[in-house]
Design a protein around this motif. Structure first.
Motif, short mmCIF file in Angstrom:
data_model
loop_
_atom_site.label_atom_id
_atom_site.label_comp_id
_atom_site.label_asym_id
_atom_site.label_seq_id
_atom_site.Cartn_x
_atom_site.Cartn_y
_atom_site.Cartn_z
N ALA A 152 0.81 -1.22 0.00
CA ALA A 152 0.00 0.00 0.00
C ALA A 152 0.85 1.28 0.00
O ALA A 152 0.30 2.36 0.10
CB ALA A 152 -0.93 0.01 1.20
N GLU A 153 2.17 1.14 -0.12
CA GLU A 153 3.08 2.29 -0.17
C GLU A 153 2.86 3.24 1.00
O GLU A 153 2.57 4.43 0.82
CB GLU A 153 2.93 3.03 -1.50
CG GLU A 153 3.24 2.16 -2.70
CD GLU A 153 3.02 2.87 -4.03
OE1 GLU A 153 4.00 3.12 -4.74
OE2 GLU A 153 1.84 3.17 -4.34
N PRO A 154 2.99 2.73 2.24
CA PRO A 154 2.73 3.58 3.41
C PRO A 154 3.78 4.68 3.54
O PRO A 154 4.92 4.54 3.11
CB PRO A 154 2.84 2.59 4.57
CG PRO A 154 3.78 1.53 4.07
CD PRO A 154 3.45 1.38 2.61
N ARG A 155 3.37 5.76 4.18
CA ARG A 155 4.32 6.83 4.48
C ARG A 155 5.05 6.58 5.80
O ARG A 155 6.12 7.11 6.02
CB ARG A 155 3.59 8.19 4.50
CG ARG A 155 3.00 8.56 3.16
CD ARG A 155 2.75 10.05 3.04
NE ARG A 155 1.87 10.56 4.07
CZ ARG A 155 0.54 10.50 4.03
NH1 ARG A 155 -0.04 9.91 3.00
NH2 ARG A 155 -0.20 11.00 4.99
N LEU A 156 4.41 5.78 6.67
CA LEU A 156 5.05 5.40 7.93
C LEU A 156 4.74 3.94 8.21
O LEU A 156 3.57 3.55 8.29
CB LEU A 156 4.56 6.26 9.10
CG LEU A 156 5.06 5.85 10.49
CD1 LEU A 156 6.58 5.94 10.57
CD2 LEU A 156 4.42 6.71 11.58
N LEU A 157 5.78 3.14 8.35
CA LEU A 157 5.64 1.71 8.63
C LEU A 157 6.09 1.43 10.06
O LEU A 157 7.21 1.76 10.44
CB LEU A 157 6.47 0.90 7.64
CG LEU A 157 6.61 -0.61 7.89
CD1 LEU A 157 5.24 -1.26 8.01
CD2 LEU A 157 7.42 -1.25 6.77
N LEU A 158 5.19 0.84 10.84
CA LEU A 158 5.48 0.42 12.21
C LEU A 158 5.73 -1.08 12.21
O LEU A 158 4.88 -1.85 11.76
CB LEU A 158 4.30 0.76 13.13
CG LEU A 158 3.71 2.16 13.04
CD1 LEU A 158 2.45 2.27 13.90
CD2 LEU A 158 4.74 3.20 13.44
N MET A 159 6.88 -1.50 12.73
CA MET A 159 7.23 -2.92 12.73
C MET A 159 7.50 -3.39 14.16
O MET A 159 8.30 -2.78 14.87
CB MET A 159 8.48 -3.18 11.87
CG MET A 159 8.35 -2.78 10.43
SD MET A 159 9.80 -3.29 9.46
CE MET A 159 9.52 -5.05 9.34
N ASP A 160 6.85 -4.50 14.54
CA ASP A 160 7.01 -5.04 15.88
C ASP A 160 7.87 -6.30 15.83
O ASP A 160 7.45 -7.33 15.28
CB ASP A 160 5.63 -5.36 16.47
CG ASP A 160 5.69 -5.67 17.96
OD1 ASP A 160 6.75 -5.41 18.57
OD2 ASP A 160 4.69 -6.16 18.50
N GLU A 161 9.08 -6.21 16.40
CA GLU A 161 9.99 -7.35 16.55
C GLU A 161 10.18 -8.15 15.26
O GLU A 161 9.89 -9.36 15.21
CB GLU A 161 9.48 -8.29 17.65
CG GLU A 161 9.39 -7.65 19.03
CD GLU A 161 10.70 -7.65 19.80
OE1 GLU A 161 11.71 -8.09 19.22
OE2 GLU A 161 10.71 -7.20 20.94
N PRO A 162 10.67 -7.55 14.18
CA PRO A 162 10.88 -8.32 12.95
C PRO A 162 11.90 -9.44 13.08
O PRO A 162 11.93 -10.34 12.25
CB PRO A 162 11.34 -7.26 11.94
CG PRO A 162 11.85 -6.12 12.77
CD PRO A 162 11.01 -6.13 14.01
N SER A 163 12.72 -9.42 14.15
CA SER A 163 13.71 -10.49 14.32
C SER A 163 13.15 -11.69 15.07
O SER A 163 13.83 -12.72 15.20
CB SER A 163 14.93 -9.96 15.08
OG SER A 163 14.63 -9.78 16.46
N SER A 164 11.92 -11.58 15.56
CA SER A 164 11.36 -12.63 16.42
C SER A 164 11.38 -13.99 15.73
O SER A 164 10.88 -14.16 14.62
CB SER A 164 9.92 -12.27 16.79
OG SER A 164 9.33 -13.30 17.55
N GLY A 165 11.95 -14.98 16.41
CA GLY A 165 11.94 -16.35 15.92
C GLY A 165 12.94 -16.67 14.83
O GLY A 165 12.94 -17.78 14.30
N LEU A 166 13.80 -15.71 14.49
CA LEU A 166 14.73 -15.92 13.38
C LEU A 166 16.15 -16.20 13.87
O LEU A 166 16.61 -15.62 14.86
CB LEU A 166 14.77 -14.67 12.48
CG LEU A 166 13.49 -14.32 11.73
CD1 LEU A 166 13.74 -13.10 10.85
CD2 LEU A 166 13.02 -15.50 10.88
N ALA A 167 16.85 -17.06 13.15
CA ALA A 167 18.27 -17.28 13.38
C ALA A 167 19.04 -16.02 12.96
O ALA A 167 18.57 -15.25 12.13
CB ALA A 167 18.76 -18.48 12.58
#
Length: 235
Positions: A152-167
């Motif tokens: 949707a081409e946001p002007r502001l992206l909020l991301m919660d814990e993108p590293s969660s569960g990743l090596a």
């Protein structure tokens, strides 16, 4: 330059439990800001309040010069905010369906064009676009989550814990993808993380501790911050 996001004196919580105590912060247009903090620091509560899933008990949230703390989540999304939760995707839906949900408010033709543009960035998703998200690896699910919010081409992206569960190798992959797809562009990015590796991506950041901002500054200032060393390394 006026801030894309301005938060002043924000208080929020769950029922009788108050979690956030007077948060002041801002995100400039095109800037990547890291909201750093350990578990239970209040990061997710802050993001949920910014997108409208939790009410703002006191203070204000201003986006692109407009007060939005009284708006519903869908109204905030229509104004250019997007939220990627820790899970990020709907496992039982296909890759195509997940991306279509991310572009729910867009004209269908435009959403389809954006999907094809994103498939050039994420070729692994293109190959499996009819498959359920549950068939993807952990790293691929994160890529789908990113594609889902970027459609949707946001002007502001909020991301919660993108590293969660990743090596660690996949954490670095997520950082590289965000740097490639968002860094230096028109989308501002606010990432809530406990993984200090994301400082490499940030222009500046805030250290959240027990619902309050304990430190803030540029990436370099936070990397050398006594508060960060104390919180993460006990030094």
């Amino acid at each position: 330059m006026s801030a894309a996001l301005q938060v002043e004196g924000l208080q929020a919580g769950y029922g009788a439990m108050q979690v956030l105590w007077g948060i002041d912060m801002q995100v400039q247009p095109g800037q990547t800001v890291l909201l750093l903090g350990a578990n239970s620091a209040g990061k997710t509560t802050l993001l949920r309040t910014l997108i409208g899933l939790l009410p703002c008990r006191a203070g204000s949230i201003t986006f692109d010069g407009e007060r939005i703390d009284g708006l519903r989540p869908d109204q905030r999304i229509r104004r250019g905010l997007a939220f990627m939760s820790e899970l990020g995707v709907f496992p039982t839906l296909s890759i195509d369906e997940n991306i279509a949900l991310g572009g729910y408010f867009m004209p269908e033709a435009r959403m389809r064009r954006r999907r094809e543009e994103l498939f050039t960035l994420f070729p692994d998703l293109a190959k499996k676009h009819r498959d359920a998200a549950s068939t993807l690896s952990g790293g691929q699910r994160k890529m789908l989550g990113i594609a889902k919010v970027l459609v949707a081409e946001p002007r502001l992206l909020l991301m919660d814990e993108p590293s969660s569960g990743l090596a660690p190798v996949f954490v670095q992959q997520v950082i590289d993808v965000l740097r490639t797809t968002i860094g230096g562009g028109s989308t501002s990015l606010l990432i809530a993380e406990q993984n200090v590796a994301f400082l490499a991506l940030a222009d500046r950041g805030y250290l959240l501790d027990h619902g309050k901002v304990r430190a803030s500054g540029t990436r370099e200032e936070l990397e050398s911050s006594d508060a960060v060393r104390e919180t993460y390394f006990g030094l």
